[in-house]
Scaffold this active site. Structure first.
Site, PDB file in Angstrom:
ATOM      1  N   SER A   1     101.811  16.290  43.003  1.00 35.67           N
ATOM      2  CA  SER A   1     102.136  14.983  42.432  1.00 35.67           C
ATOM      3  C   SER A   1     100.858  14.228  42.055  1.00 35.67           C
ATOM      4  O   SER A   1     100.090  14.707  41.228  1.00 35.67           O
ATOM      5  CB  SER A   1     103.012  14.190  43.401  1.00 35.67           C
ATOM      6  OG  SER A   1     103.610  13.091  42.759  1.00 35.67           O
TER       7      SER A   1
ATOM      8  N   ASP B   1     112.683  17.580  37.696  1.00 34.49           N
ATOM      9  CA  ASP B   1     111.609  16.606  37.905  1.00 34.49           C
ATOM     10  C   ASP B   1     111.324  15.872  36.599  1.00 34.49           C
ATOM     11  O   ASP B   1     111.160  16.494  35.550  1.00 34.49           O
ATOM     12  CB  ASP B   1     110.356  17.354  38.389  1.00 34.49           C
ATOM     13  CG  ASP B   1     109.210  16.432  38.757  1.00 34.49           C
ATOM     14  OD1 ASP B   1     109.369  15.202  38.687  1.00 34.49           O
ATOM     15  OD2 ASP B   1     108.140  16.957  39.123  1.00 34.49           O
TER      16      ASP B   1
END
Length: 315
Positions: free
Chosen positions: A160, A259
């Site tokens: 991330s 995502d």
């Protein structure tokens, strides 16, 4: 009776809230856990905490896999945790569990970096800390790294926001030398946080500038030139450094079908390939999963497959 309710100055829900008195409340994140100096009972991985710098405050958790009697030198992985640059920790339960699994399977010595967080320390503080940590690894005499680490096989990795850091550190390594002439062999980006003002792929068109991922960047780097199109979060565009300058020999980018960052990850892989980058570039996509699913459900088949792919890359 006087109210004890504090006034909110700004917030980035559901992650964090800042009050007008300067105090900060983190609303999300996993609890801290101690290292396992006597080895984790599940994986056999040992860990310890060290201080890299007092000022600024940078620390790390080091991981060492279970060694055979005739061990050879192991690759070194410098890892940067996620959390939107404002939450998360190298010492958190989720990060500790994941690093135990990855270190065990990949047979690497890992250094998981505890960098400073926004908003108390806005970007570029995290980038500066992670670069300092990498320099420390390259020049350091910690017994685990010295006795077991192979400095010809140094990797950087992260998930991330940590994946974003990996990219920016690799770009910096393309411009600046590391201590002791150490070079980054590979970079592992798990669901990296990239964004920009112009939607791509399946990204939402309506109120794109008010999307959480846009607001998050403004929250952690309010002074960024170009805002959400700053090269540190939007690696492609006018005036951006050439991706051909990435200071590593190979790149693995992992994305997940559900995502919101998926399309940016694929776009990044294609941009690197088209840049003239001379190293190897690999994309690994998992179907049916969301952002950093492998941290929350490491026993799932998809998580096991992703760890297997990452471990193979590191070997």
């Amino acid at each position: 009776m006087a109210s004890t309710t504090k006034e909110v100055a700004k917030e980035l829900l559901p992650l964090i809230r800042v009050y007008k008195d300067g105090s900060v409340e983190r609303l999300s994140g996993s609890p801290y856990v101690p290292p396992s100096p006597d080895a984790d009972p599940t994986t056999g991985v040992s860990s310890k905490d060290i201080i890299i710098s007092q000022n600024p405050a940078i620390s790390a958790r080091l991981y060492l896999p279970k060694l055979t009697q005739f061990h050879r030198k192991l690759p070194i992985l410098v890892f940067f945790h996620g959390g939107g640059f404002c939450i998360g920790s190298a010492f958190s339960f989720l990060q500790h569990r994941y690093l135990n699994i990855l270190v065990s399977q990949a047979q690497v010595v890992a250094v998981s970096v505890e960098y400073r967080l926004a908003p108390e320390h806005p970007l570029p503080a995290a980038y500066e800390d992670c670069w300092a940590a990498l320099q420390w690894v390259a020049s350091n005499k910690d017994p685990w790294l010295l006795n077991y680490g192979d400095f010809d096989r140094v990797y950087i990795g992260g998930d991330s926001a940590g994946g974003n850091i990996v990219h920016n550190i690799a770009m910096q390594a393309g411009e600046q030398s590391l201590s002791s002439s150490v070079k980054i062999l590979g970079a592992l980006l798990g669901h990296p946080y990239f964004w920009g003002s112009n939607p791509i792929g399946s990204e939402p068109r309506d109120n794109h500038e008010k999307h959480f991922l846009s607001l998050a960047w403004e929250f952690v780097h309010p002074s960024a030139p170009g805002g959400i199109d700053n090269y540190m979060v939007n690696p492609v565009g006018i005036g951006k450094p050439s991706l051909a300058k990435l200071g590593c020999s190979k790149l693995l980018v992992c994305v997940a079908e559900k995502d919101e960052l998926r399309d940016r990850g694929i776009w990044y892989v294609n941009a690197v390939k088209e840049s003239g980058f001379e190293g190897q570039v690999e994309l690994f996509e998992v179907e049916g999963e969301d952002h950093v699913f492998y941290l929350f459900n490491p026993e799932s088949e998809n998580a096991k497959n992703m760890v297997k792919c990452s471990a193979s890359f590191l070997k």
